[in-house]
Design a protein around this motif. Structure first.
Motif, PDB file in Angstrom:
ATOM      1  N   UNK A  59       0.829  -1.202   0.000  1.00  0.00           N
ATOM      2  CA  UNK A  59       0.000   0.000   0.000  1.00  0.00           C
ATOM      3  C   UNK A  59       0.867   1.257   0.000  1.00  0.00           C
ATOM      4  N   UNK A  60       1.945   1.262   0.774  1.00  0.00           N
ATOM      5  CA  UNK A  60       2.865   2.403   0.755  1.00  0.00           C
ATOM      6  C   UNK A  60       3.369   2.656  -0.660  1.00  0.00           C
ATOM      7  N   UNK A  61       3.801   1.603  -1.329  1.00  0.00           N
ATOM      8  CA  UNK A  61       4.380   1.760  -2.664  1.00  0.00           C
ATOM      9  C   UNK A  61       3.347   2.235  -3.679  1.00  0.00           C
ATOM     10  N   UNK A  62       2.120   1.711  -3.580  1.00  0.00           N
ATOM     11  CA  UNK A  62       1.054   2.158  -4.481  1.00  0.00           C
ATOM     12  C   UNK A  62       0.749   3.631  -4.257  1.00  0.00           C
ATOM     13  N   UNK A  63       0.606   4.035  -2.995  1.00  0.00           N
ATOM     14  CA  UNK A  63       0.255   5.423  -2.699  1.00  0.00           C
ATOM     15  C   UNK A  63       1.376   6.386  -3.078  1.00  0.00           C
ATOM     16  N   UNK A  64       2.611   6.006  -2.804  1.00  0.00           N
ATOM     17  CA  UNK A  64       3.716   6.893  -3.150  1.00  0.00           C
ATOM     18  C   UNK A  64       3.747   7.149  -4.652  1.00  0.00           C
ATOM     19  N   UNK A  65       3.474   6.120  -5.438  1.00  0.00           N
ATOM     20  CA  UNK A  65       3.504   6.268  -6.893  1.00  0.00           C
ATOM     21  C   UNK A  65       2.239   6.934  -7.419  1.00  0.00           C
ATOM     22  N   UNK A  66       1.069   6.393  -7.044  1.00  0.00           N
ATOM     23  CA  UNK A  66      -0.185   6.819  -7.655  1.00  0.00           C
ATOM     24  C   UNK A  66      -0.744   8.107  -7.043  1.00  0.00           C
ATOM     25  N   UNK A  82       3.048  10.667  -6.703  1.00  0.00           N
ATOM     26  CA  UNK A  82       3.957  10.770  -7.837  1.00  0.00           C
ATOM     27  C   UNK A  82       5.412  10.580  -7.464  1.00  0.00           C
ATOM     28  N   UNK A  83       5.676   9.766  -6.447  1.00  0.00           N
ATOM     29  CA  UNK A  83       7.043   9.559  -5.968  1.00  0.00           C
ATOM     30  C   UNK A  83       7.420   8.089  -6.090  1.00  0.00           C
ATOM     31  N   UNK A  84       8.695   7.833  -6.301  1.00  0.00           N
ATOM     32  CA  UNK A  84       9.205   6.465  -6.329  1.00  0.00           C
ATOM     33  C   UNK A  84      10.505   6.426  -5.535  1.00  0.00           C
ATOM     34  N   UNK A  85      10.400   6.486  -4.208  1.00  0.00           N
ATOM     35  CA  UNK A  85      11.605   6.518  -3.369  1.00  0.00           C
ATOM     36  C   UNK A  85      12.278   5.153  -3.298  1.00  0.00           C
ATOM     37  N   UNK A  86      13.421   5.112  -2.665  1.00  0.00           N
ATOM     38  CA  UNK A  86      14.069   3.848  -2.352  1.00  0.00           C
ATOM     39  C   UNK A  86      13.485   3.308  -1.050  1.00  0.00           C
ATOM     40  N   UNK A  87      13.459   1.982  -0.940  1.00  0.00           N
ATOM     41  CA  UNK A  87      12.888   1.333   0.236  1.00  0.00           C
ATOM     42  C   UNK A  87      13.902   0.383   0.853  1.00  0.00           C
ATOM     43  N   UNK A  88      13.826   0.242   2.177  1.00  0.00           N
ATOM     44  CA  UNK A  88      14.606  -0.797   2.837  1.00  0.00           C
ATOM     45  C   UNK A  88      13.817  -1.322   4.029  1.00  0.00           C
ATOM     46  N   UNK A  89      14.071  -2.574   4.385  1.00  0.00           N
ATOM     47  CA  UNK A  89      13.369  -3.214   5.492  1.00  0.00           C
ATOM     48  C   UNK A  89      14.068  -2.858   6.794  1.00  0.00           C
ATOM     49  N   UNK A  90      13.299  -2.292   7.723  1.00  0.00           N
ATOM     50  CA  UNK A  90      13.882  -1.819   8.976  1.00  0.00           C
ATOM     51  C   UNK A  90      13.487  -2.676  10.167  1.00  0.00           C
ATOM     52  N   UNK A  91      12.660  -3.693   9.953  1.00  0.00           N
ATOM     53  CA  UNK A  91      12.175  -4.479  11.076  1.00  0.00           C
ATOM     54  C   UNK A  91      11.032  -3.760  11.771  1.00  0.00           C
ATOM     55  N   UNK A  92      10.600  -4.314  12.894  1.00  0.00           N
ATOM     56  CA  UNK A  92       9.498  -3.707  13.635  1.00  0.00           C
ATOM     57  C   UNK A  92       9.923  -2.353  14.188  1.00  0.00           C
TER      58      UNK A  92
END
Length: 263
Positions: free
Chosen positions: A104-111, A114-124
């Protein structure tokens, strides 16, 4: 004995209200959404409340009707904490406990932004640790997200952002089983348990609020007003729209129609 898994979050309490921990007919497992998804995939569970995206990712799954975790507008427990405007965000830290929230984060950031940032897994993620991360935004999911973020962060409620984009509910979790699984009437048991829980939300809130660090009023409002538990026509429409957006954003290969368990 049927093996059923459910998320170990406050929003599961109404679903579990009528289930017995020592039943001889079913065994309960409470865990994070991502672990439940893995256990169901590996057939360590017969049915489980799992992130909604798991249905799209597993063509062997069917949806057990009537029960879900959804929101129409603000949900309160799935937030993106930003220290920059979303369209200026370059790095996002993800909580992997629910793949639906990540998608959902990725869909909202794009749609939406209008952003396509870099992502990384940070754990809880714990809210008190937000300032220690290098990320411009941090995804927090579950009970932790019900707290107040530190100064300097704007909380974007992802279900609210979804509603503003689509005018539809967002479905975070559904109950799934492998096609061909015989639930032996547990689908009816689960529906009855939820009905009992929805009728006892004030009591649930009074019992659970002290241990959660919330007021009874805050927890009762969250369970009664923020969360929608019935998988009705609007929720089904929202689920289909989410799968469509995921595929259009190239986050998954193809859509699939909704197939429901028929016991």
């Amino acid at each position: 004995m049927l093996r059923f898994g459910c998320q170990k979050f406050l929003n599961a309490l109404p679903i579990l209200r009528g289930l017995e921990t020592d039943s001889g007919e079913y065994a309960l497992t409470l865990d994070s959404p991502s672990r439940l998804a893995r256990m169901l995939h590996e057939r360590q569970l017969d049915a489980a409340m799992v992130p909604a995206i798991e249905y799209l990712r597993n063509p062997d799954y069917v949806i057990v009707p009537d029960v879900c975790v959804a929101a129409l507008g603000k949900v309160g427990s799935v937030n993106l904490y930003c220290r920059k405007p979303p369209d200026e965000t370059g790095l996002v830290a993800l909580d992997p406990s629910s793949l639906t929230g990540v998608m959902l984060v990725k869909v909202l950031m794009l749609k939406r932004f209008g952003a396509w940032p870099k992502y990384f897994v940070a754990g809880h993620v714990r809210l008190r640790d937000l300032s220690r991360t290098e990320a411009d935004a941090v995804l927090a999911i579950g009970d932790e997200a019900l707290g107040r973020p530190p100064d300097g962060y704007q909380a974007l409620d992802l279900a609210e952002q979804w509603f503003q984009m689509t005018a539809l509910p967002f479905v975070f979790a559904v109950c799934c089983a492998h096609r061909g699984t015989d639930l032996g009437g547990f689908d009816g048991t689960l529906k009855a348990s939820l009905a009992k829980g929805l009728g006892e939300i004030p009591e649930i809130a009074a019992e659970a609020a002290p241990g959660a660090g919330l007021t009874r009023e805050r927890l009762e409002s969250y369970l009664a007003q923020n969360i929608r538990y019935n998988l009705g026509p609007a929720e089904i429409q929202g689920l289909r729209r989410f799968f469509k957006e995921v595929v259009e954003a190239n986050l998954w290969t193809e859509e699939r129609d909704l197939e429901f368990y028929r016991g």
